[in-house]
Design a protein around this motif. Sequence first.
Motif, mmCIF file in Angstrom:
data_model
loop_
_atom_site.group_PDB
_atom_site.id
_atom_site.type_symbol
_atom_site.label_atom_id
_atom_site.label_comp_id
_atom_site.label_asym_id
_atom_site.label_seq_id
_atom_site.Cartn_x
_atom_site.Cartn_y
_atom_site.Cartn_z
ATOM 1 N N PHE A 81 0.811 -1.217 0.000
ATOM 2 C CA PHE A 81 0.000 0.000 0.000
ATOM 3 C C PHE A 81 0.844 1.267 0.000
ATOM 4 N N PHE A 82 2.062 1.190 0.556
ATOM 5 C CA PHE A 82 2.920 2.374 0.624
ATOM 6 C C PHE A 82 4.227 2.131 -0.126
ATOM 7 N N LYS A 83 4.754 3.195 -0.713
ATOM 8 C CA LYS A 83 6.063 3.128 -1.346
ATOM 9 C C LYS A 83 7.145 3.083 -0.270
ATOM 10 N N ASN A 84 8.236 2.389 -0.564
ATOM 11 C CA ASN A 84 9.398 2.438 0.315
ATOM 12 C C ASN A 84 10.089 3.786 0.109
ATOM 13 N N PRO A 85 10.168 4.615 1.144
ATOM 14 C CA PRO A 85 10.744 5.954 0.961
ATOM 15 C C PRO A 85 12.255 5.901 0.799
ATOM 16 N N THR A 86 12.796 6.884 0.094
ATOM 17 C CA THR A 86 14.245 7.010 -0.045
ATOM 18 C C THR A 86 14.714 8.278 0.674
ATOM 19 N N VAL A 87 15.882 8.183 1.280
ATOM 20 C CA VAL A 87 16.451 9.306 2.035
ATOM 21 C C VAL A 87 17.926 9.439 1.689
ATOM 22 N N THR A 88 18.522 10.536 2.105
ATOM 23 C CA THR A 88 19.959 10.732 1.914
ATOM 24 C C THR A 88 20.716 9.891 2.936
ATOM 25 N N PRO A 89 22.009 9.605 2.686
ATOM 26 C CA PRO A 89 22.799 8.868 3.678
ATOM 27 C C PRO A 89 22.820 9.572 5.043
ATOM 28 N N GLU A 90 22.813 10.903 5.024
ATOM 29 C CA GLU A 90 22.822 11.649 6.283
ATOM 30 C C GLU A 90 21.514 11.460 7.043
ATOM 31 N N GLN A 91 20.392 11.494 6.306
ATOM 32 C CA GLN A 91 19.101 11.258 6.954
ATOM 33 C C GLN A 91 19.021 9.843 7.519
ATOM 34 N N CYS A 92 19.549 8.892 6.747
ATOM 35 C CA CYS A 92 19.521 7.498 7.194
ATOM 36 C C CYS A 92 20.359 7.326 8.459
ATOM 37 N N ALA A 93 21.535 7.941 8.479
ATOM 38 C CA ALA A 93 22.403 7.837 9.658
ATOM 39 C C ALA A 93 21.706 8.410 10.885
ATOM 40 N N ASP A 94 20.976 9.492 10.691
ATOM 41 C CA ASP A 94 20.247 10.107 11.803
ATOM 42 C C ASP A 94 19.162 9.169 12.335
ATOM 43 N N ILE A 95 18.444 8.502 11.405
ATOM 44 C CA ILE A 95 17.390 7.576 11.822
ATOM 45 C C ILE A 95 17.996 6.351 12.505
ATOM 46 N N ILE A 96 19.107 5.835 11.957
ATOM 47 C CA ILE A 96 19.761 4.661 12.544
ATOM 48 C C ILE A 96 20.241 4.956 13.965
ATOM 49 N N ALA A 97 20.681 6.183 14.197
ATOM 50 C CA ALA A 97 21.131 6.559 15.543
ATOM 51 C C ALA A 97 19.990 6.418 16.551
ATOM 52 N N ARG A 98 18.758 6.628 16.069
ATOM 53 C CA ARG A 98 17.594 6.502 16.956
ATOM 54 C C ARG A 98 16.954 5.129 16.868
ATOM 55 N N GLU A 99 17.042 4.506 15.678
ATOM 56 C CA GLU A 99 16.398 3.213 15.413
ATOM 57 C C GLU A 99 17.417 2.279 14.767
ATOM 58 N N PRO A 100 18.309 1.688 15.546
ATOM 59 C CA PRO A 100 19.412 0.900 14.983
ATOM 60 C C PRO A 100 18.976 -0.291 14.123
ATOM 61 N N LYS A 101 17.773 -0.802 14.335
ATOM 62 C CA LYS A 101 17.342 -2.017 13.648
ATOM 63 C C LYS A 101 16.579 -1.737 12.349
ATOM 64 N N ILE A 102 16.430 -0.463 11.979
ATOM 65 C CA ILE A 102 15.629 -0.163 10.796
ATOM 66 C C ILE A 102 16.227 -0.829 9.549
ATOM 67 N N VAL A 103 15.362 -1.437 8.754
ATOM 68 C CA VAL A 103 15.794 -2.125 7.530
ATOM 69 C C VAL A 103 15.986 -1.087 6.427
ATOM 70 N N HIS A 104 17.174 -1.107 5.806
ATOM 71 C CA HIS A 104 17.480 -0.115 4.781
ATOM 72 C C HIS A 104 18.377 -0.734 3.715
ATOM 73 N N TYR A 105 18.298 -0.164 2.491
ATOM 74 C CA TYR A 105 19.043 -0.702 1.358
ATOM 75 C C TYR A 105 19.714 0.443 0.594
ATOM 76 N N PRO A 106 21.033 0.361 0.371
ATOM 77 C CA PRO A 106 21.709 1.381 -0.460
ATOM 78 C C PRO A 106 21.237 1.261 -1.910
ATOM 79 N N MET A 107 21.026 2.403 -2.576
ATOM 80 C CA MET A 107 20.588 2.429 -3.957
ATOM 81 C C MET A 107 21.743 2.866 -4.861
#
Length: 356
Positions: free
Chosen positions: A253-279
């Motif tokens: 139902f939802f698209k997988n959002p894309t973010v910058t590496p800096e945004q991803c690093a910020d989210i990982i700092a708060r949510e270490p287990k978040i599933v993410h894929y480099p594009m």
Amino acid sequence: MLVEKNVSLQPCNTFGILARAQTLVRVRSVDDLHALRADPVLGRQPWLVLGGGSNIVFTGDVEPVVLKMELRGRRLVQETERAWIIEAAAGESWHDTVAWTLAQGWPGLENMALIPGTVGAAPVQNIGAYGIELQDRFESLDAIDMATGQAFTLDAAQCAFGYRDSVFKHLPAASTAEGLPRGMGLAGRAIITQVRLRLPKPWKPALGYLELERRCAQEGTTQPSAQQIFDWVCEIRRAKLPDPAVIGNAGSFFKNPTVTPEQCADIIAREPKIVHYPMPDGTIKLAAGWMIDACGWKGKTVGQAAVYDKQALVLVNRGRGENSVTGGEVMTLAKAIQTSVYERFGIRLEPEPLVV
């Protein structure tokens, strides 16, 4: 041109949402589109293209003329040393077309097996799965400009493919001297009639996704056949996603959002287990389903709409028949999920289906 009035759209959408079309036209040939344009009444009305109904949410009865695409036909256009070029009409089932190409000995589409919908809808959404997108196998398409009646052909560059995006999802800008839309935007103007796909030689398996790597390890092979990949993808999708014939849904139902590496690093700092894929373009794709699940939505309901208990990315219809889900219930649930994910992750999820 077959015209029907006051038609139930419940069997025409995989969510099983209750809705009706004031007018439905069954498009079975290009001549039907020209007849529609020439009709003194129907030709002046807005229209909505409906393929397999697997990527749409009806929030009420539909006033525009519904064009039910039922064009049929598949063939091999050309075979060279480098590729098979196949052509399929817009009304053909996408999955059946994938299976047909394999049966003919033409591999290349197997990773996109079991994606619901029609061939004509595939370029609109730039469908994709397990490491392959339509643009990777696209040759060209034919369409009709409903403003002028002119037939035209687009290649991949002209389709402006993006992640679940294309020129067919954007409104038109000004027209050229020839009457064709200029720049981005064919939504509400062009109707795809047939699509050509390039299946490359020599064929190489695309095994970049973890589920497929696991299957290779289980089977003890590094070079599975195209038919094996097709079978694996079907098994994986059936295990993860509900069958619309059993439980109404519109797939992811939802698209997988894309973010910058800096945004991803910020989210990982708060949510270490978040599933993410480099594009390949340097951005990072986040798993929307993981975020929805992390917010506790799996299995939650609003009326007859629910988050699938096996995959949080899928919203489903818990009702049946006259007690089926409404589009309002689906969108109320979807908006609540969007708010929840934004409050926790700072990410705005974008729905994949067309909301009408």
